[in-house]
Write a protein that holds these residues in place. Structure first.
Motif, short mmCIF file in Angstrom:
data_model
loop_
_atom_site.label_atom_id
_atom_site.label_comp_id
_atom_site.label_asym_id
_atom_site.label_seq_id
_atom_site.Cartn_x
_atom_site.Cartn_y
_atom_site.Cartn_z
N ALA A 119 13.47 3.80 24.55
CA ALA A 119 14.81 3.23 24.75
C ALA A 119 15.79 3.83 23.74
CB ALA A 119 14.77 1.72 24.60
N GLY A 176 9.72 1.69 27.00
CA GLY A 176 10.79 0.69 26.93
C GLY A 176 11.11 0.26 25.51
N ASN A 179 21.64 10.95 23.68
CA ASN A 179 21.74 9.50 23.54
C ASN A 179 21.31 8.74 24.78
OD1 ASN A 179 22.80 9.67 20.94
ND2 ASN A 179 24.87 9.96 21.70
N THR A 180 21.33 9.38 25.93
CA THR A 180 21.05 8.67 27.18
C THR A 180 19.96 9.33 28.01
OG1 THR A 180 23.38 8.06 27.25
CG2 THR A 180 22.11 7.66 29.23
N GLU A 181 20.14 10.60 28.33
CA GLU A 181 19.26 11.22 29.33
C GLU A 181 17.84 11.43 28.84
OE1 GLU A 181 20.18 11.45 32.29
OE2 GLU A 181 22.32 11.11 32.02
N PRO A 207 9.79 7.40 30.19
CA PRO A 207 8.80 6.56 30.89
C PRO A 207 8.14 7.30 32.06
CG PRO A 207 10.75 5.27 30.40
CD PRO A 207 11.07 6.69 30.05
N SER A 208 8.93 8.09 32.79
CA SER A 208 8.36 8.86 33.91
C SER A 208 7.41 9.93 33.40
CB SER A 208 9.47 9.51 34.73
OG SER A 208 10.35 8.53 35.23
N VAL A 251 23.14 13.85 26.52
CA VAL A 251 21.74 14.12 26.84
C VAL A 251 20.85 13.50 25.78
CG1 VAL A 251 20.03 15.93 27.27
CG2 VAL A 251 22.39 16.25 28.02
N LYS A 292 15.75 8.27 28.96
CA LYS A 292 15.65 7.74 30.33
C LYS A 292 14.44 8.27 31.07
CE LYS A 292 19.00 8.51 33.12
NZ LYS A 292 20.30 8.83 33.73
N LEU A 293 14.10 9.53 30.81
CA LEU A 293 13.04 10.14 31.59
C LEU A 293 11.68 10.04 30.90
CD1 LEU A 293 13.14 11.37 34.36
CD2 LEU A 293 13.16 13.62 33.31
#
Lengths: 303, 322
Positions: free
Chosen positions: B78, B139, B288-290, B296-297, B286, B293-294
């Motif tokens: 996160a 998470g 701070n967010t992207e 977990p996948s 990228v 985000k990926l």
């Protein structure tokens, strides 16, 4: 014999009335200044700078439609629009529907209705950011209450709600779906304003409970339901904390939203691009307002 | 402040060369006070759960993972995936061309992640996420990762020397499940990799609109905080290294009293490879967010390292679009 309709004549303002004009303008002035400073000028600046390349520090440079072209060719933007459409459909039907249903139930004043109304209001006292954090616990795969209950029936159940496709979309949806107290209060207010005589007259004419709701109460709540729809849909357009604090728009772009794209633009010092997203959100909001106003005939009086 | 720095040897001699160059214009004028200290990031490990007699920083990453066995690492996905990003940086640095690739992002942010060094490092990170991640990693924000470490759910956490204060007895309210801060040791990453960006801005500058009195006061303040005594006091509190400062005996003695700071200082040598954090050399959105985000996948295998690299490249291209 028909006479021609009289032309409306404009009454000239008298000397005393003209003397009052300056006081009218004087009292309106603070409102106009505040409106111009905090609403009009920022909105105008957003519109103008959406056509510029601007890093927030140096002077903006006009770059035409580049920001909009970049935006509309961005796959995340198209996914965000799709998500917004689905969330609006869910808000319009389930969210507003649930709030309206609760309003009608509370209108019957069942036992404990005041307590229920108070409890129903509690989530609105808690900020959206706090709710997002609470939901991270509720949806936690290891110790969240949701999965713990599901495992009573299916012990092998394992879903990371916020981090797995397609569950993340629904997990984010649940962070706001049932918190419809604004809808309930607005609709309940309208219900309570319905003259008792209307209900009594309908009952005396043999109307059933459902007919009362369908033909008397619901139509008379048209404006409040329309208002609730507007509030709910505009909340979906501006929804940020629930997504930023849970999925950040992921996994992948499954829960991407326009405000997330806007904030990303700011992070990259692309203020012109971010403002282009803001303009798109503004226009969507205006369209929603116009459509709902027309659909619910909100300019018409009930009585 | 160029002339003042050059005429003040007490300051000029402690400034890190890379930082001075970064803080200067093309004409050599210094615009921001360069760094005198660097706080290389490594990782902390709970010696009560896992330890090795070998010098960890001298190992290769493969040897380290092998020595780790089933022990868990506290990761976060996160926010900006901070802890995961630190490990990924170390993994990239160990790959051929990885150090150069990371350093290439200091001046111009990296936008092409389809590089063997990055893809191989992501594959290793995926392996760690799938086999050695603490149970709450997917998470987890940084606080969750720190909690996993300080509740003995993970034996290792990557972070900077500033985390040393969490292991002092005065902060034992953060500990649980028998965790003892006194048992925590530190190390730079295998391959003697320390994550620190020496080519970066300092924290102080003097406004051009300041009055003469204000400028004089500012210079006096800077002379104070860049003095050896203050630099040593800062490093004792926050950890780190002042590569161009000659340490006093008192400082060396006190640094040895905080085990983790002594560990990191011992690992920091002239052979240490300093690399910038990957989050600092990629576009901000990228980072701070992207990126997080990926993760977990990546952890659950629905995203391959190649897809991860392509995703990062696509998002970086969007973030950098004119």
């Amino acid at each position: 014999m028909k006479t021609a309709p009289k032309k409306a004549t404009r009454i000239k303002a008298g000397r005393i009335q003209r003397a009052n004009y300056k006081w009218i303008y004087l009292f309106l002035l603070p409102t106009i200044v505040i409106f111009a400073m905090f609403y009009l000028m920022p909105i105008a600046q957003v519109f103008v700078t959406s056509f510029t390349k601007w890093d927030g520090f140096n002077a903006p440079k006009f770059n035409g439609l580049t920001n909009y072209i970049n935006l509309f060719t961005n796959s995340s933007f198209l996914i965000a629009l799709k998500n917004l459409l689905w969330w609006c459909v869910i808000a319009l039907t389930l969210h507003v529907g649930f709030g309206t249903l609760v309003a009608f139930v509370l209108y019957q004043r069942p036992h404990g209705w005041k307590f229920t109304r108070t409890v129903f209001m509690i989530p609105n006292v808690i900020s959206a950011a706090a709710w997002a954090m609470i939901y991270k616990f509720i949806f936690n795969n290891d110790f969240g209450i949701l999965n713990s209950v599901i495992r009573v029936f299916n012990p092998n159940f394992n879903v990371q709600w916020f981090y797995k496709s397609p569950w993340a979309f629904w997990a984010v949806t649940f962070t706001w779906l049932f918190y419809a107290v604004i809808v309930t209060l607005v609709v309940l207010g309208d219900l309570m304003n319905i003259p008792k005589e209307l209900n009594e007259a309908a009952l005396m004419d043999g109307a059933t409970g459902w007919q009362l709701i369908r033909y008397i109460q619901l139509p008379l709540c048209r404006a409040s339901i329309g208002t609730s729809v507007i509030a709910s849909l505009t909340s979906r357009i501006a929804m940020y904390e629930q997504i930023a604090l849970t999925t950040s728009g992921g996994p992948g772009d499954d829960t991407m939203s326009l405000p997330i794209i806007l904030v990303k633009g700011i992070m990259d010092y692309r203020y012109g691009y971010a403002n282009a997203v803001g303009v798109v959100m503004f226009i969507i909001g205006l369209i929603v307002l116009g459509i709902v106003n027309k659909l619910f005939r909100m300019d018409e009086a009930d009585y | 402040m160029t002339d003042w720095i050059d005429s003040t040897p007490a300051i000029k001699d402690v400034l890190i060369d890379d930082s001075r160059e970064y803080c200067s214009n093309e004409d050599g004028r210094v615009m921001v006070m360069p760094l005198a200290t660097v706080r290389p990031i490594g990782f902390f490990y709970n010696s009560a759960m896992w330890s090795t007699d070998a010098d960890i920083s001298a190992m290769s990453m493969d040897e380290f993972v092998s020595a780790l066995g089933d022990q868990k690492i506290a990761f976060s996905t996160a926010e900006n995936g901070w802890v995961s990003a630190l490990f990924l940086t170390a993994l990239v640095a160990e790959e051929d061309g990885g150090v150069e690739w990371l350093k290439s992002g200091i001046e111009t942010k990296i936008t092409d992640f389809n590089q063997p060094c990055f893809i191989n490092a992501v594959a290793k990170l995926q392996n760690l996420l799938q086999n050695n991640a603490a149970s709450n990693s997917v998470g987890a924000a940084y606080a969750d990762a720190a909690n996993a470490f300080m509740s003995e759910q993970a034996a290792i956490i990557a972070n900077g020397p500033w985390m040393s204060s969490d292991f002092e007895s005065s902060n034992s309210d953060k500990w649980s499940n028998g965790f003892d801060g006194a048992k925590v040791r530190a190390s730079l990453f295998p391959g003697d990799v320390g994550i620190a960006d020496t080519a970066s801005l300092g924290e102080w500058w003097i406004s051009a609109s300041a009055s003469e009195d204000e400028i004089a006061l500012a210079k006096a303040f800077l002379e104070f905080i860049y003095s050896p005594a203050e630099l040593e006091a800062y490093m004792l509190a926050e950890g780190g290294d002042a590569p161009k400062l000659t340490y006093s005996d008192d400082f060396k003695a006190k640094q040895g009293e905080t085990q983790v700071l002594a560990d990191l200082a011992a690992d920091t040598t002239t052979d240490t490879v300093f690399v910038p954090r990957i989050l600092d050399v990629i576009p901000a959105s990228v980072a701070n967010t992207e990126f997080g985000k990926l993760l977990p996948s990546l952890a659950d295998g629905t995203c391959t390292p190649e897809q991860f690299a392509q995703w990062m490249s696509d998002k970086a291209a969007e973030a950098s679009a004119e």
